[in-house]
Design a protein around this motif. Structure first.
Motif, PDB file in Angstrom:
ATOM      1  N   HIS A 131       0.807  -1.213   0.000  1.00  0.00           N
ATOM      2  CA  HIS A 131       0.000   0.000   0.000  1.00  0.00           C
ATOM      3  C   HIS A 131       0.849   1.276   0.000  1.00  0.00           C
ATOM      4  O   HIS A 131       0.578   2.224  -0.752  1.00  0.00           O
ATOM      5  CB  HIS A 131      -0.925  -0.021   1.218  1.00  0.00           C
ATOM      6  CG  HIS A 131      -1.830   1.146   1.324  1.00  0.00           C
ATOM      7  ND1 HIS A 131      -2.854   1.370   0.438  1.00  0.00           N
ATOM      8  CD2 HIS A 131      -1.864   2.186   2.187  1.00  0.00           C
ATOM      9  CE1 HIS A 131      -3.487   2.482   0.767  1.00  0.00           C
ATOM     10  NE2 HIS A 131      -2.901   3.010   1.822  1.00  0.00           N
ATOM     11  N   HIS A 135       1.105   5.234  -2.307  1.00  0.00           N
ATOM     12  CA  HIS A 135       1.163   6.621  -1.811  1.00  0.00           C
ATOM     13  C   HIS A 135       2.465   7.295  -2.258  1.00  0.00           C
ATOM     14  O   HIS A 135       2.466   8.448  -2.713  1.00  0.00           O
ATOM     15  CB  HIS A 135       1.070   6.644  -0.284  1.00  0.00           C
ATOM     16  CG  HIS A 135      -0.318   6.515   0.253  1.00  0.00           C
ATOM     17  ND1 HIS A 135      -1.350   7.337  -0.121  1.00  0.00           N
ATOM     18  CD2 HIS A 135      -0.850   5.653   1.159  1.00  0.00           C
ATOM     19  CE1 HIS A 135      -2.457   6.991   0.527  1.00  0.00           C
ATOM     20  NE2 HIS A 135      -2.176   5.969   1.303  1.00  0.00           N
ATOM     21  N   ASP A 154       0.781   7.504   7.072  1.00  0.00           N
ATOM     22  CA  ASP A 154      -0.456   6.788   6.801  1.00  0.00           C
ATOM     23  C   ASP A 154      -0.606   5.683   7.834  1.00  0.00           C
ATOM     24  O   ASP A 154       0.188   5.597   8.769  1.00  0.00           O
ATOM     25  CB  ASP A 154      -0.324   6.194   5.383  1.00  0.00           C
ATOM     26  CG  ASP A 154      -1.649   5.739   4.824  1.00  0.00           C
ATOM     27  OD1 ASP A 154      -2.668   6.374   5.115  1.00  0.00           O
ATOM     28  OD2 ASP A 154      -1.660   4.739   4.088  1.00  0.00           O
ATOM     29  N   ASP A 337      -6.381   7.708   0.591  1.00  0.00           N
ATOM     30  CA  ASP A 337      -6.422   6.513  -0.260  1.00  0.00           C
ATOM     31  C   ASP A 337      -7.093   6.754  -1.611  1.00  0.00           C
ATOM     32  O   ASP A 337      -6.995   5.902  -2.504  1.00  0.00           O
ATOM     33  CB  ASP A 337      -7.126   5.367   0.486  1.00  0.00           C
ATOM     34  CG  ASP A 337      -6.185   4.728   1.494  1.00  0.00           C
ATOM     35  OD1 ASP A 337      -5.056   5.233   1.660  1.00  0.00           O
ATOM     36  OD2 ASP A 337      -6.570   3.722   2.120  1.00  0.00           O
TER      37      ASP A 337
HETATM   38 FE   LIG Z   1      -3.434   4.818   2.785  1.00  0.00          FE
END
Ligand SMILES: [Fe+2]
Length: 534
Positions: A131, A135, A154, A337
């Protein structure tokens, strides 16, 4: 090369198409389903993107998903084992927006779902990314810089929280990593709940902060330790419970020793809550600045790129821009997100396929347009339509006369902010306008400020310059209103003398620019209030 990035089954599901290095389309599922922050599979967004570009799913080279299911599973198992048996709740149906086991099943079956829902045979390759990578890529590969420090803050449930990396050309190299459950984002979310708010209410807390005194700052700083030299982070978990119960229970009884009884959701907001909110904001500013210093030390770059949920904090962003640590700061406007579908596609194209850079973010007008459908809507709703020789001037005059104007133009904006494609516009000079919009139109709390859209070439007339910031077009950073304008613009000047600015560029939003230009000619004020329809 055609790459579709998608995010799904967490929150703010979206899809984004990259063609030969350019971002050509982006949409969030909530714009089709009308359910804010929806975690559902972005079927409508994907269908629109494919249709808009005359493609079917099998025409794509890759589909990139914004999370690593194996990392998610491993992080979850580690978390359950760490505090077994009470942490078994983490595997329960209420631990997140979607039951974690259901989520895993959905992620594992993604290719099947793609083929079934979009009539494809599956010729494309499906790729799962960590993830935080999505970003990082959304920050760096959307920037105009070749050599940067990348700071993502995050809470990625597949393992990481904050990461500092170096970006050069088309490659990203990690330098420092904080891992789950140690991260500032969950600390912020926890205090948001102590304040009696819920998920996605972080913006309210930021708005409240302008009305308090930071008398709880010492208490907030008891919750974590960040070593400014090594960068090591440790939360004091005697105050937190999210590591055991997920979203069901975020903090322990001990938190009450610091801040007293949590506010009951929906009850009156007292001065204590305002004081706690500003204490949290001050701690966030300090934390962000400390991470920016580490990023400078570890990369020695003059450029900083930021993304991740914490990078949506406009006040912290202003502090980092003003710090002088970096000559240029690019704040990815899709910092949460919502930006991961875009970041995932960019990451694959550059980092994994080694393709040269060609895209940099110039605007966010990447969504659907419905121009040909407007007349039937006018007929259906009984609105009165009229032609105009000078409609920009008419709109400017209406705003100057104190009317509240709905404005719709061209392709929809990506991300959480209305930027002049789907906006409510009003006169920032009016002392009553904030109250009128908050109570009659937006139905929200009195302390939430409204943001201004200002002509890009007139921004320094009204606001103190923020020369390091490369993201003024997106309402992702606050600026100080010049003292001489403070009293003239009560509807957009927050209690602390700042405003969350959008500068409007003629090249990308020419109709919107012209309206504000005409409003400037009428009133001498080069800005209007801009708030979203939702
Ligand atoms: Fe995130």
């Amino acid at each position: 090369m055609k790459i579709l990035g998608i995010s799904s089954w967490f929150h703010d599901s979206s899809a984004c198409l990259l063609v030969d290095g350019d971002i050509v389309a982006y949409a969030e599922e909530e714009r089709f389903s009308r359910r804010k922050h929806t975690p559902e599979y972005p079927k409508s967004a994907i269908d629109w993107i494919l249709d808009e570009n005359g493609l079917c799913l099998d025409d794509l080279d890759e589909v990139v998903y914004f999370m690593n299911p194996w990392g998610y599973l491993a992080t979850g198992v580690r978390a359950v084992l760490a505090n077994f048996p009470k942490s078994l709740a983490l595997a329960g149906p209420k631990a997140g927006t979607v039951w974690p086991l259901m989520r895993l099943r959905s992620m594992a079956g993604l290719k099947r779902q793609l083929c079934r829902d979009h009539n494809a045979r599956g010729k494309f390759k499906l790729v799962y990314l960590n993830h935080y990578r999505t970003h990082q890529a959304s920050a760096f590969f959307a920037s105009e810089f070749d050599d940067v420090a990348i700071l993502t803050m995050d809470f990625a449930v597949d393992g990481t929280t904050e990461v500092i990396a170096e970006g050069r050309g088309n490659k990203i190299d990690d330098r420092l990593m904080h891992t789950v459950p140690n991260g500032f984002a969950l600390l912020y979310a926890t205090i948001t709940h102590v304040l009696g708010f819920k998920w996605y209410d972080e913006f309210k807390v930021m708005g409240m902060a302008a009305y308090g005194e930071p008398r709880f700052l010492d208490g907030i700083e008891k919750l974590y330790q960040l070593d400014p030299d090594s960068g090591e982070l440790q939360l004091d978990f005697s105050y937190f419970d999210f590591q055991n119960y997920g979203m069901q229970k975020l903090f322990t009884e001990r938190m009450k020793e610091l801040f007293g009884e949590p506010r009951v959701p929906g009850s009156e907001i007292t001065q204590k809550e305002y004081d706690l909110a500003v204490s949290l904001q001050e701690a966030t500013n300090r934390y962000g600045l400390a991470m920016a210093r580490l990023a400078k030390k570890l990369t020695n770059s003059k450029n900083l790129c930021m993304a991740g949920g914490v990078a949506q904090n406009c006040v912290m962003n202003q502090v980092i821009c003003e710090s002088g640590l970096f000559e240029n700061v690019f704040l990815q406007p899709l910092a949460g997100d919502v930006g991961c579908s875009l970041g995932g596609a960019l990451y694959r194209y550059h980092q994994d396929h080694g393709q040269p850079r060609k895209y940099s973010m110039r605007h966010l007008y990447l969504g659907p347009s419905y121009d040909e459908d407007v007349e039937p809507v006018i007929d259906r709703t009984g609105l009165v339509a009229r032609d105009s020789e000078d409609w920009h001037g008419d709109v400017a005059q209406a705003i100057a006369d104190g009317l509240v104007v709905g404005f719709y133009d061209g392709r929809m904006e990506a991300g959480p902010r209305a930027l002049g494609s789907r906006s409510i516009l009003a006169d920032a000079r009016s002392p009553e306008m904030k109250e009128i919009l908050n109570s009659r139109v937006k139905h929200r709390e009195h302390f939430r400020p409204f943001a201004p859209s200002v002509l890009a070439d007139k921004v320094d007339l009204v606001f103190e310059p923020l020369p390091t910031c490369r993201s003024l077009d997106y309402m992702i950073v606050t600026m100080n209103v010049r003292p001489e304008w403070n009293d003239q613009l009560p509807a957009i000047t927050h209690n602390d003398g700042t405003a969350r600015v959008q500068t409007v560029q003629k090249a990308y939003a020419s109709n919107y620019y012209t309206i504000i230009e005409k409003f400037f000619a009428l009133t001498g004020v080069p800005l209007v209030i801009n708030t979203s329809f939702n």
